[in-house]
Design an enzyme around this catalytic site. Structure first.
Site, PDB file in Angstrom:
ATOM      1  N   GLU A  79       1.546  -2.833   4.291  1.00  0.00           N
ATOM      2  CA  GLU A  79       2.850  -2.455   3.739  1.00  0.00           C
ATOM      3  C   GLU A  79       3.927  -3.228   4.479  1.00  0.00           C
ATOM      4  OE1 GLU A  79       6.008  -1.568   1.993  1.00  0.00           O
ATOM      5  OE2 GLU A  79       4.126  -0.814   1.135  1.00  0.00           O
ATOM      6  N   ARG A  95       7.967   2.382   5.598  1.00  0.00           N
ATOM      7  CA  ARG A  95       7.086   2.968   4.587  1.00  0.00           C
ATOM      8  C   ARG A  95       5.637   3.072   5.061  1.00  0.00           C
ATOM      9  NH1 ARG A  95       8.188   2.965  -0.783  1.00  0.00           N
ATOM     10  NH2 ARG A  95       6.278   1.845  -1.329  1.00  0.00           N
ATOM     11  N   GLY A 113       0.563   5.311  -0.424  1.00  0.00           N
ATOM     12  CA  GLY A 113      -0.845   5.565  -0.164  1.00  0.00           C
ATOM     13  C   GLY A 113      -1.644   6.124  -1.320  1.00  0.00           C
ATOM     14  N   GLY A 114      -1.034   6.297  -2.486  1.00  0.00           N
ATOM     15  CA  GLY A 114      -1.775   6.843  -3.611  1.00  0.00           C
ATOM     16  C   GLY A 114      -2.976   5.988  -3.981  1.00  0.00           C
ATOM     17  N   LYS A 115      -2.758   4.692  -4.126  1.00  0.00           N
ATOM     18  CA  LYS A 115      -3.846   3.800  -4.507  1.00  0.00           C
ATOM     19  C   LYS A 115      -4.792   3.548  -3.332  1.00  0.00           C
ATOM     20  CE  LYS A 115      -1.155   1.645  -8.221  1.00  0.00           C
ATOM     21  NZ  LYS A 115       0.014   2.556  -8.097  1.00  0.00           N
ATOM     22  N   CYS A 132       4.554  -1.464 -12.525  1.00  0.00           N
ATOM     23  CA  CYS A 132       4.941  -0.270 -13.287  1.00  0.00           C
ATOM     24  C   CYS A 132       6.182  -0.605 -14.113  1.00  0.00           C
ATOM     25  CB  CYS A 132       5.161   0.926 -12.376  1.00  0.00           C
ATOM     26  SG  CYS A 132       6.448   0.697 -11.123  1.00  0.00           S
ATOM     27  N   ALA A 164       0.764  -1.245   0.000  1.00  0.00           N
ATOM     28  CA  ALA A 164       0.000   0.000   0.000  1.00  0.00           C
ATOM     29  C   ALA A 164       0.797   1.298   0.000  1.00  0.00           C
ATOM     30  CB  ALA A 164      -0.955  -0.002   1.198  1.00  0.00           C
ATOM     31  N   ALA A 165       2.007   1.318   0.560  1.00  0.00           N
ATOM     32  CA  ALA A 165       2.730   2.590   0.677  1.00  0.00           C
ATOM     33  C   ALA A 165       3.137   3.122  -0.706  1.00  0.00           C
ATOM     34  CB  ALA A 165       3.966   2.404   1.550  1.00  0.00           C
ATOM     35  N   ASP A 170      -0.452  -4.429  -6.141  1.00  0.00           N
ATOM     36  CA  ASP A 170       0.453  -3.578  -6.917  1.00  0.00           C
ATOM     37  C   ASP A 170       1.869  -3.957  -6.510  1.00  0.00           C
ATOM     38  OD1 ASP A 170       1.106  -1.417  -8.698  1.00  0.00           O
ATOM     39  OD2 ASP A 170       1.560  -0.217  -6.920  1.00  0.00           O
TER      40      ASP A 170
END
Length: 449
Positions: free
Chosen positions: A134, A139, A114-116, A232, A111-112, A179
């Site tokens: 996380e 983080r 925190g954007g998503k 990514c 999760a870090a 992610d």
């Protein structure tokens, strides 16, 4: 941009005739800068009015925009108020593809910062449960800070190994976002060190680690639920090939369909058993840095498996915290007041009963100060101005707002008294105590400009 020779050879083989557009995008554009408007704090229209010509809508999220200027978030009152989250535009695509809905229980597995997570929280609109994990403990701190700034009240934060999390929360979530840590080829423009450190060996190492994380993630998805895998990077080993591996080794899952997404292109046909429509490729020429998405659905239909949290029968400050909440805010509290150390937290109704160590749960409502309660910054950050009984609403360019964010006392209407919110338009940034025309500042020292 000068690519490593082997990376260039791999990309030419993968992209074929599209390689020229790929290379040209790296040469022509600077890294994509963007922000996502936070619907927990403000409407899309209000944000567009405030930000004006600085933002252009992007296809990656209805709440996403591309920045046309360099906006310095650290000194921006709108950022302090949680009006927006600075985020690379195509990074918003994963949550758009996952499509979390109000009332769902959603796990963000990596999760870090925190954007998503904050994007999922906005989609949940305060309902259901957001579990943010996380693995790297250091983080997790900025993750919790971003959840607080963005006004998230229904989140849990942990720092656990994914296998441990899966063992304790089997079939517990409607939707899971994985992610996964990757080789970061999509970060070459933003992070030159990612380019310098690239190697095929690192790609293979990342791919193996991603399979371990995916295997654990699968266990947390309920029957009928969905799992969104994203990276990514451009490497097929980390993308289509891992997606094909997942379907081959998890027969209780089937491929989803991402063909209706208004961005990117279908996945490449480089892995037998993974249909192109179940994946999405975002390349630099599509307006982002580079992302891969793959959607899976668990076969069957079954509600999430959760045993609800049971609060203690006697809590020393729960009743007082509820009274303080109702005195300061106009809405009704949702959840359970529980005292944790010197803090009274409002835990979300969907919180499960678990032996796992939680770094944070729900939102801090009050702090115990000499056997009495005073409001916590977090609960004010989770409110809009209309929900506060006493509020000072200031424009973004107000000198008084700038002084407040510096930690100074500011003048206020003498009719105001007691705990009073300070808002940028309708988005609350903090609070103070109004006494005879002066607001005594309670903005946390660590957040001040």
């Amino acid at each position: 941009m000068q690519f490593p020779t082997l990376f260039e050879q791999r990309m030419r083989a993968l992209l074929g005739g599209a390689y020229a557009d790929f290379a040209a995008a790296f040469e022509a554009d600077s890294p994509a800068r963007g922000l996502r408007v936070n619907s927990l704090k403000i409407t899309r229209e209000e944000a567009m009015t405030m930000l004006g010509e600085e933002i252009i809508p992007t296809p990656f999220s209805p709440w996403g925009f591309r920045l046309t200027s360099e906006r310095k978030a650290g000194s921006d009152p709108l950022h302090h108020a949680g009006v927006y989250y600075r985020q690379e535009p195509s990074a918003m695509s994963a949550v758009t593809a996952l499509a979390p809905a109000r009332g769902e229980r959603v796990l963000d597995l990596c999760a870090a910062p925190g954007g998503k997570s904050t994007q999922i929280a906005a989609a949940l609109a305060g309902e259901g449960l957001l579990w943010c994990n996380e693995y790297v403990r250091a983080r997790a701190t900025p993750l919790m800070q971003n959840l607080e700034r963005c006004g998230v009240t229904n989140a849990v934060v942990t720092s656990l190994d994914t296998a441990q999390l899966a063992d304790h929360l089997p079939a517990a979530f409607d939707a899971v976002l994985c992610d996964a840590p990757c080789s970061g080829e999509g970060m070459f423009r933003k992070e030159p060190e990612a380019l310098a450190q690239w190697s095929v060996e690192n790609v293979e190492l990342c791919a193996a680690r991603q399979r371990t994380i995916l295997d654990a993630a699968a266990k947390t998805v309920r029957a009928g639920g969905r799992l969104l895998y994203s990276t990514c990077t451009f490497a097929p080993e980390e993308n289509e090939q891992n997606a094909a591996w997942f379907l081959a080794t998890h027969p209780d899952f089937e491929a989803g369909d991402l063909s209706a997404l208004p961005f990117g292109q279908p996945a490449f046909s480089v892995a037998e058993g993974f249909p192109a429509a179940a994946g999405r490729r975002i390349l630099p020429q599509h307006g982002g840095e580079g992302h891969f998405l793959a959607l899976f659905r668990r076969k069957g239909a079954e509600a999430p498996s959760f045993s609800p949290f049971i609060p203690p029968k006697k809590d020393p400050y729960a009743a007082e915290a509820a009274a303080l909440y109702r005195a300061v805010f106009a809405d009704e509290p949702q959840g359970t007041f529980v005292t944790v150390g010197d803090t009274v937290r409002l835990l979300p109704p969907a919180l499960p009963d678990t032996a796992l160590h939680l770094l944070s749960a729900g939102v801090a409502v009050a702090e115990v100060c000499k056997n009495r309660l005073e409001p916590a910054h977090s609960i004010f950050a989770a409110k809009q101005a209309a929900q506060c009984r006493s509020v000072i609403s200031l424009p973004p360019d107000s000198p008084a707002l700038a002084a407040f964010l510096h930690g100074e006392a500011i003048s206020c209407d003498e009719a105001l008294s007691g705990w009073t919110a300070v808002a940028v338009g309708n988005a609350v940034v903090g609070f103070g105590k109004a006494v005879k025309g002066i607001l005594k500042n309670r903005y946390p020292k660590g957040l001040r400009i």
